[in-house]
Design a protein around this motif. Structure first.
Motif, PDB file in Angstrom:
ATOM      1  N   HIS A 147       0.832  -1.207   0.000  1.00 59.10           N
ATOM      2  CA  HIS A 147       0.000   0.000   0.000  1.00 59.10           C
ATOM      3  C   HIS A 147       0.864   1.254   0.000  1.00 59.10           C
ATOM      4  O   HIS A 147       0.583   2.213  -0.716  1.00 59.10           O
ATOM      5  N   THR A 148       1.921   1.250   0.787  1.00 60.27           N
ATOM      6  CA  THR A 148       2.816   2.413   0.847  1.00 60.27           C
ATOM      7  C   THR A 148       3.599   2.569  -0.452  1.00 60.27           C
ATOM      8  O   THR A 148       3.768   3.690  -0.958  1.00 60.27           O
ATOM      9  N   LEU A 149       4.082   1.451  -0.999  1.00 55.26           N
ATOM     10  CA  LEU A 149       4.825   1.502  -2.258  1.00 55.26           C
ATOM     11  C   LEU A 149       3.938   1.992  -3.395  1.00 55.26           C
ATOM     12  O   LEU A 149       4.350   2.840  -4.203  1.00 55.26           O
ATOM     13  N   TRP A 150       2.718   1.491  -3.459  1.00 50.92           N
ATOM     14  CA  TRP A 150       1.807   1.916  -4.525  1.00 50.92           C
ATOM     15  C   TRP A 150       1.384   3.375  -4.365  1.00 50.92           C
ATOM     16  O   TRP A 150       1.091   4.044  -5.355  1.00 50.92           O
ATOM     17  N   ASP A 151       1.339   3.878  -3.124  1.00 50.97           N
ATOM     18  CA  ASP A 151       1.098   5.311  -2.931  1.00 50.97           C
ATOM     19  C   ASP A 151       2.102   6.113  -3.755  1.00 50.97           C
ATOM     20  O   ASP A 151       1.737   7.009  -4.523  1.00 50.97           O
ATOM     21  N   HIS A 152       3.366   5.784  -3.579  1.00 50.33           N
ATOM     22  CA  HIS A 152       4.440   6.490  -4.298  1.00 50.33           C
ATOM     23  C   HIS A 152       4.358   6.224  -5.791  1.00 50.33           C
ATOM     24  O   HIS A 152       4.481   7.150  -6.608  1.00 50.33           O
ATOM     25  N   TYR A 153       4.185   4.972  -6.143  1.00 50.53           N
ATOM     26  CA  TYR A 153       4.213   4.577  -7.559  1.00 50.53           C
ATOM     27  C   TYR A 153       3.100   5.254  -8.348  1.00 50.53           C
ATOM     28  O   TYR A 153       3.333   5.793  -9.439  1.00 50.53           O
ATOM     29  N   LEU A 154       1.890   5.246  -7.804  1.00 45.71           N
ATOM     30  CA  LEU A 154       0.755   5.825  -8.523  1.00 45.71           C
ATOM     31  C   LEU A 154       0.846   7.343  -8.586  1.00 45.71           C
ATOM     32  O   LEU A 154       0.528   7.948  -9.611  1.00 45.71           O
ATOM     33  N   LEU A 155       1.287   7.970  -7.493  1.00 41.71           N
ATOM     34  CA  LEU A 155       1.392   9.418  -7.480  1.00 41.71           C
ATOM     35  C   LEU A 155       2.539   9.922  -8.358  1.00 41.71           C
ATOM     36  O   LEU A 155       2.493  11.037  -8.869  1.00 41.71           O
ATOM     37  N   GLU A 156       3.549   9.082  -8.539  1.00 43.21           N
ATOM     38  CA  GLU A 156       4.672   9.463  -9.396  1.00 43.21           C
ATOM     39  C   GLU A 156       4.248   9.540 -10.861  1.00 43.21           C
ATOM     40  O   GLU A 156       4.790  10.312 -11.651  1.00 43.21           O
ATOM     41  N   ARG A 157       3.287   8.704 -11.230  1.00 44.01           N
ATOM     42  CA  ARG A 157       2.729   8.682 -12.594  1.00 44.01           C
ATOM     43  C   ARG A 157       3.792   8.456 -13.656  1.00 44.01           C
ATOM     44  O   ARG A 157       3.748   9.038 -14.744  1.00 44.01           O
ATOM     45  N   ASP A 158       4.744   7.617 -13.334  1.00 45.33           N
ATOM     46  CA  ASP A 158       5.799   7.247 -14.275  1.00 45.33           C
ATOM     47  C   ASP A 158       5.836   5.724 -14.368  1.00 45.33           C
ATOM     48  O   ASP A 158       6.362   5.065 -13.480  1.00 45.33           O
ATOM     49  N   PRO A 159       5.279   5.148 -15.426  1.00 42.73           N
ATOM     50  CA  PRO A 159       5.237   3.688 -15.506  1.00 42.73           C
ATOM     51  C   PRO A 159       6.614   3.041 -15.541  1.00 42.73           C
ATOM     52  O   PRO A 159       6.760   1.877 -15.175  1.00 42.73           O
ATOM     53  N   PHE A 160       7.623   3.810 -15.964  1.00 43.18           N
ATOM     54  CA  PHE A 160       8.973   3.260 -16.021  1.00 43.18           C
ATOM     55  C   PHE A 160       9.618   3.152 -14.639  1.00 43.18           C
ATOM     56  O   PHE A 160      10.693   2.559 -14.504  1.00 43.18           O
ATOM     57  N   LEU A 161       8.971   3.722 -13.621  1.00 47.11           N
ATOM     58  CA  LEU A 161       9.551   3.662 -12.275  1.00 47.11           C
ATOM     59  C   LEU A 161       9.732   2.219 -11.819  1.00 47.11           C
ATOM     60  O   LEU A 161      10.667   1.916 -11.076  1.00 47.11           O
TER      61      LEU A 161
END
Length: 337
Positions: free
Chosen positions: A249-263
């Motif tokens: 949940h915490t990782l996806w918070d960052h991942y989704l808010l970053e909006r960079d699929p290459f992350l």
């Protein structure tokens, strides 16, 4: 205890010594404990007030349909649990999507339906509190996955990663319609296509590893360790196949808010580069499957407290990579199709 309070107590002690005033030790300790308790209570109240203020600001921004940059800024220090579902729904664009699955109650007749059911049961085993709850959640997942396969005219595969993707969403209480739309958006925009042996995602990852750590890349090549062998489950599930729910949940918070699929590529890069010592210290005679087993479980070491640094390090590598790769690979991996 705050520094100011400590200094104040020291001054009182010095004054008592200078004037030869005898004090009751027990009384002093009682007063000190009382002061500390009051101070801690004030800090807790302040933190609660700050948290509530932050939650109110985020809710207000969501209600006003503020752009995602504003939402990201408000959530820069983390997404409060109370608004996580609403933030994710906004970031994934669910508010604009119809409830496609709606009242669908079609037959569960995928070619691999028994496998879907089995995987759904495995996924809900740790999400349900009772047997009845497990059956309900299993049925919801099975409907969502079956309907998705029908809508995409696809046969469900054992390495799809779909149940692992839905698990963290189901745990947050997303309804069936949102689960389907989340799945659709994640698979279309956030998870690289072509995740099979020899697929483009693994070619790109090898190039990134070669650029940032040529020595490690050479070692893995020499040992016939294809990126597909350890990356595929990570990419397919966005690490959900290995991490606990709080971590995901915490990782996806960052991942989704970053909006960079290459992350996702750079998160995996950090994971593998950090494991360089593990790889080099493993005897050359170690079978490939044993080395894959070691690397595959690396994300299990992550804790919630690690996530911010983990993402920052991934961003560090991303910023120091020639950006031409994005143009070369975006349409292939994340374009409409």
């Amino acid at each position: 205890m705050a520094t100011g309070s400590k200094e104040f107590l020291k001054e009182i002690d010095a004054l008592l010594l200078e004037t030869n005033i005898e004090e009751d030790t027990a009384g002093k300790q009682e007063n000190t404990v009382s002061e500390t308790s009051n101070e801690n209570s004030e800090i807790r109240e302040e933190n609660i007030s700050n948290d509530n203020s932050k939650i109110s600001l985020i809710r207000s921004a969501l209600e006003r349909n503020e752009n995602l940059d504003v939402i990201s800024q408000l959530c820069a220090e983390g997404v409060p649990e109370e608004v996580r579902v609403d933030v994710w729904r906004t970031v994934l664009g669910l508010r604009r999507r119809p409830d496609t699955i709606g009242t669908w109650d079609g037959p569960l007749d995928n070619e691999n339906q028994s496998l879907i059911h089995k995987h759904c049961e495995e996924q809900t085993a740790h999400l349900a509190s009772t047997e009845t709850d497990k059956e309900l959640k299993t049925n919801i997942l099975e409907q969502v996955i079956t309907f998705y396969c029908k809508s995409r005219n696809m046969v469900y595969g054992k390495d799809s990663g779909i149940p692992e993707l839905l698990g963290p969403l189901l745990a947050l209480g997303f309804n069936k319609g949102d689960l389907f739309n989340c799945l659709y958006v994640l698979l279309a925009k956030h998870i690289p296509r072509d995740c099979h042996p020899g697929g483009k995602p693994f070619d790109l990852f090898r190039l990134l590893l070669l650029y940032h750590d040529p020595e490690l890349c050479s070692i893995l090549d020499t040992r016939k360790l294809s990126p597909y062998l350890y990356l595929q489950p990570w990419f397919r599930s966005l690490f959900a196949n290995q991490c606990s729910l709080p971590v995901i949940h915490t990782l996806w918070d960052h991942y989704l808010l970053e909006r960079d699929p290459f992350l996702i590529f750079f998160l995996a890069l950090v994971m593998i580069i950090n494991a360089k010592e593990v790889v080099t210290e493993t005897p050359v005679s170690t079978p490939v499957e044993d080395l894959v087993a070691i690397l595959s479980v690396l994300p299990q070491q992550l804790t919630v407290e690690d996530i911010s640094d983990f993402v920052s390090l991934a961003q560090y590598y991303a910023a120091r990579t020639p950006q031409s790769f994005r143009k070369d690979y975006h349409s292939t991996l994340f374009g409409s199709g």
